[in-house]
Write an enzyme that holds these catalytic residues in place. Structure first.
Site, PDB file in Angstrom:
ATOM      1  N   ARG A  78      -4.160   0.261  40.420  1.00 29.38           N
ATOM      2  CA  ARG A  78      -3.057  -0.076  39.522  1.00 29.38           C
ATOM      3  C   ARG A  78      -3.241  -1.524  39.079  1.00 29.38           C
ATOM      4  O   ARG A  78      -2.903  -2.460  39.768  1.00 29.38           O
ATOM      5  CB  ARG A  78      -1.719   0.085  40.249  1.00 29.38           C
ATOM      6  CG  ARG A  78      -0.508  -0.427  39.450  1.00 29.38           C
ATOM      7  CD  ARG A  78      -0.201   0.445  38.266  1.00 29.38           C
ATOM      8  NE  ARG A  78       0.210   1.786  38.672  1.00 29.38           N
ATOM      9  CZ  ARG A  78       0.402   2.789  37.825  1.00 29.38           C
ATOM     10  NH1 ARG A  78       0.195   2.601  36.519  1.00 29.38           N
ATOM     11  NH2 ARG A  78       0.767   3.986  38.264  1.00 29.38           N
ATOM     12  N   GLN A 103      -4.744  13.280  35.561  1.00 28.38           N
ATOM     13  CA  GLN A 103      -4.372  12.346  34.501  1.00 28.38           C
ATOM     14  C   GLN A 103      -5.409  11.249  34.370  1.00 28.38           C
ATOM     15  O   GLN A 103      -5.889  10.698  35.349  1.00 28.38           O
ATOM     16  CB  GLN A 103      -2.993  11.744  34.787  1.00 28.38           C
ATOM     17  CG  GLN A 103      -2.602  10.656  33.790  1.00 28.38           C
ATOM     18  CD  GLN A 103      -1.130  10.353  33.801  1.00 28.38           C
ATOM     19  OE1 GLN A 103      -0.316  11.242  33.605  1.00 28.38           O
ATOM     20  NE2 GLN A 103      -0.781   9.090  34.005  1.00 28.38           N
ATOM     21  N   ARG A 108     -12.237   6.664  36.516  1.00 24.05           N
ATOM     22  CA  ARG A 108     -11.590   5.598  37.276  1.00 24.05           C
ATOM     23  C   ARG A 108     -11.487   5.921  38.765  1.00 24.05           C
ATOM     24  O   ARG A 108     -11.099   5.063  39.562  1.00 24.05           O
ATOM     25  CB  ARG A 108     -10.194   5.314  36.711  1.00 24.05           C
ATOM     26  CG  ARG A 108      -9.225   6.476  36.866  1.00 24.05           C
ATOM     27  CD  ARG A 108      -7.875   6.180  36.255  1.00 24.05           C
ATOM     28  NE  ARG A 108      -6.931   7.250  36.579  1.00 24.05           N
ATOM     29  CZ  ARG A 108      -5.632   7.066  36.759  1.00 24.05           C
ATOM     30  NH1 ARG A 108      -5.120   5.851  36.646  1.00 24.05           N
ATOM     31  NH2 ARG A 108      -4.837   8.083  37.029  1.00 24.05           N
ATOM     32  N   HIS A 197      -8.128   0.528  29.934  1.00 22.07           N
ATOM     33  CA  HIS A 197      -6.710   0.399  30.317  1.00 22.07           C
ATOM     34  C   HIS A 197      -6.436  -1.012  30.854  1.00 22.07           C
ATOM     35  O   HIS A 197      -6.199  -1.210  32.050  1.00 22.07           O
ATOM     36  CB  HIS A 197      -6.391   1.455  31.369  1.00 22.07           C
ATOM     37  CG  HIS A 197      -4.938   1.757  31.538  1.00 22.07           C
ATOM     38  ND1 HIS A 197      -3.965   0.779  31.557  1.00 22.07           N
ATOM     39  CD2 HIS A 197      -4.298   2.935  31.703  1.00 22.07           C
ATOM     40  CE1 HIS A 197      -2.785   1.357  31.744  1.00 22.07           C
ATOM     41  NE2 HIS A 197      -2.964   2.663  31.832  1.00 22.07           N
ATOM     42  N   ASP A 242       5.669   2.317  25.484  1.00 23.34           N
ATOM     43  CA  ASP A 242       4.461   3.129  25.657  1.00 23.34           C
ATOM     44  C   ASP A 242       4.117   3.740  24.301  1.00 23.34           C
ATOM     45  O   ASP A 242       4.586   4.820  23.951  1.00 23.34           O
ATOM     46  CB  ASP A 242       4.691   4.216  26.709  1.00 23.34           C
ATOM     47  CG  ASP A 242       3.396   4.913  27.126  1.00 23.34           C
ATOM     48  OD1 ASP A 242       2.345   4.597  26.545  1.00 23.34           O
ATOM     49  OD2 ASP A 242       3.443   5.755  28.043  1.00 23.34           O
ATOM     50  N   GLU A 304      -4.496  -1.786  25.398  1.00 27.58           N
ATOM     51  CA  GLU A 304      -5.536  -0.850  25.807  1.00 27.58           C
ATOM     52  C   GLU A 304      -6.297  -0.287  24.603  1.00 27.58           C
ATOM     53  O   GLU A 304      -5.862   0.682  23.990  1.00 27.58           O
ATOM     54  CB  GLU A 304      -4.918   0.299  26.607  1.00 27.58           C
ATOM     55  CG  GLU A 304      -3.949  -0.149  27.687  1.00 27.58           C
ATOM     56  CD  GLU A 304      -3.113   0.991  28.234  1.00 27.58           C
ATOM     57  OE1 GLU A 304      -3.605   2.147  28.243  1.00 27.58           O
ATOM     58  OE2 GLU A 304      -1.954   0.748  28.631  1.00 27.58           O
TER      59      GLU A 304
END
Length: 330
Positions: A78, A103, A108, A197, A242, A304
């Site tokens: 995170r 997701q 990652r 990201h 978002d 991002e």
């Protein structure tokens, strides 16, 4: 390979040369750190090839990483710069090749291989004729690789395509560039999405403004994926945000993050047509177990770059490359 026991603890500069960038490995070979002679540094976790630190010459951190982030390879990090591939966000409904993936895909949460480093040096800056390394524009590039053969059997079953990813992280005095090359090594085409990201560190989100998105269309994920247009010249963050922006001039539009009226970051893109702007704000941050401190949303902003507005179709043997360059004022 990543786990080889005889990997050197440091790749030192050749004796007799001016000071050069250094690359060191952690004792367990789980992360790589590069540092310029002038003090700038970057640190990459091999799990996810995630950039977890980028510091300027004064040691000031430019990326936000949650204090509860897992850095032991048990969960996606995170914060920092996680890599999103081959699907952005929750996978689409059943019937799409990525529908069984987690997701943001598997890049990652996979262990990457460190492929090596390279350095470069341009002419000394004007005003300093000494030719010293401190006056030169030094940079160091770190390369990482991931292929279908590197994945677990479980992931290969979920997404059974042959591919090759090369991820490069380039550090110089005033910016950080991250680029990803995706190659289709299969005998059939596949669709994918790519996103960098990036969690940028700020002092106070209430003093931040974002420019470079004017006239962009966007999908607002907070408002049931409604479609809007950015009419104002700048965007401020005052609630959960978002949005997936598509800038009118494609990747040539530079996004600028200012704080207190001063430029803090500029983000330039190469072949990445979308920009996601994200901040979880109060309630969302409180509901994420790995987001700490809960007030941390005040000190971060995700800008991002990605190619996520649609699917990139790669035919056998074809490649897709996208990159971002984040610049800070010296």
């Amino acid at each position: 390979m990543v786990g080889r026991g005889n990997k050197p603890s440091a790749l030192a500069a050749t004796p007799g040369l001016a000071p050069q960038p250094t690359v060191t490995f952690s004792s367990d070979n789980s992360r790589v750190t590069a540092e310029l002679p002038t003090g700038e540094s970057v640190e990459i976790l091999l799990y996810g090839a995630t950039v977890i630190s980028w510091k300027d010459s004064k040691g000031d951190e430019k990326l936000w990483v949650s204090s509860a982030a897992k850095l032991d390879g048990t969960k996606a990090v995170r914060g920092g710069i996680p890599l999103v591939f081959p699907v952005f966000g929750p996978p689409p409904a059943s019937g799409h090749p990525t529908s069984s993936l987690p997701q943001h895909g598997f890049a990652r949460t996979s262990v990457w291989e460190f492929l090596g480093k390279s350095t470069s040096e341009s002419n000394p800056t004007s005003g300093d004729a000494s030719g010293s390394a401190n006056a030169a524009d030094l940079s160091v590039k770190l390369d990482f690789g991931l292929s279908a053969a590197s994945l677990t059997a479980e992931v290969r079953e979920l997404w059974p395509y042959k591919f090759n990813l090369i991820y490069s992280v380039t550090l110089n005095r005033e910016n950080l560039t991250t680029s990803l090359v995706v190659t289709n090594d299969d005998d059939k085409p596949f669709e994918s999405q790519v996103l960098l990201h990036t969690y940028l560190r700020v002092n106070d989100i209430s003093s931040v403004s974002i420019s470079g998105l004017a006239s962009s269309t966007y999908i607002d994920k907070v408002a049931n994926a409604s479609v809007g247009t950015q009419t104002a010249d700048t965007l401020s963050i005052a609630s959960e945000t978002d949005r997936v922006y598509t800038t009118p001039n494609g990747a040539s539009d530079v996004v600028t993050v200012s704080e207190g009226g001063k430029t803090r970051y500029t983000v330039a893109r190469d072949n990445l047509l979308n920009v996601v702007v994200w901040n979880p704000w109060t309630e969302k941050a409180a509901g994420m177990g790995d987001f700490e401190p809960k007030e941390g949303y005040k000190n971060m902003l995700c800008i991002e770059p990605g190619s996520v507005g649609t699917w990139q179709t790669l035919e056998p043997g074809d490649a897709f490359e996208g990159a971002q360059t984040i610049t800070i004022p010296l």
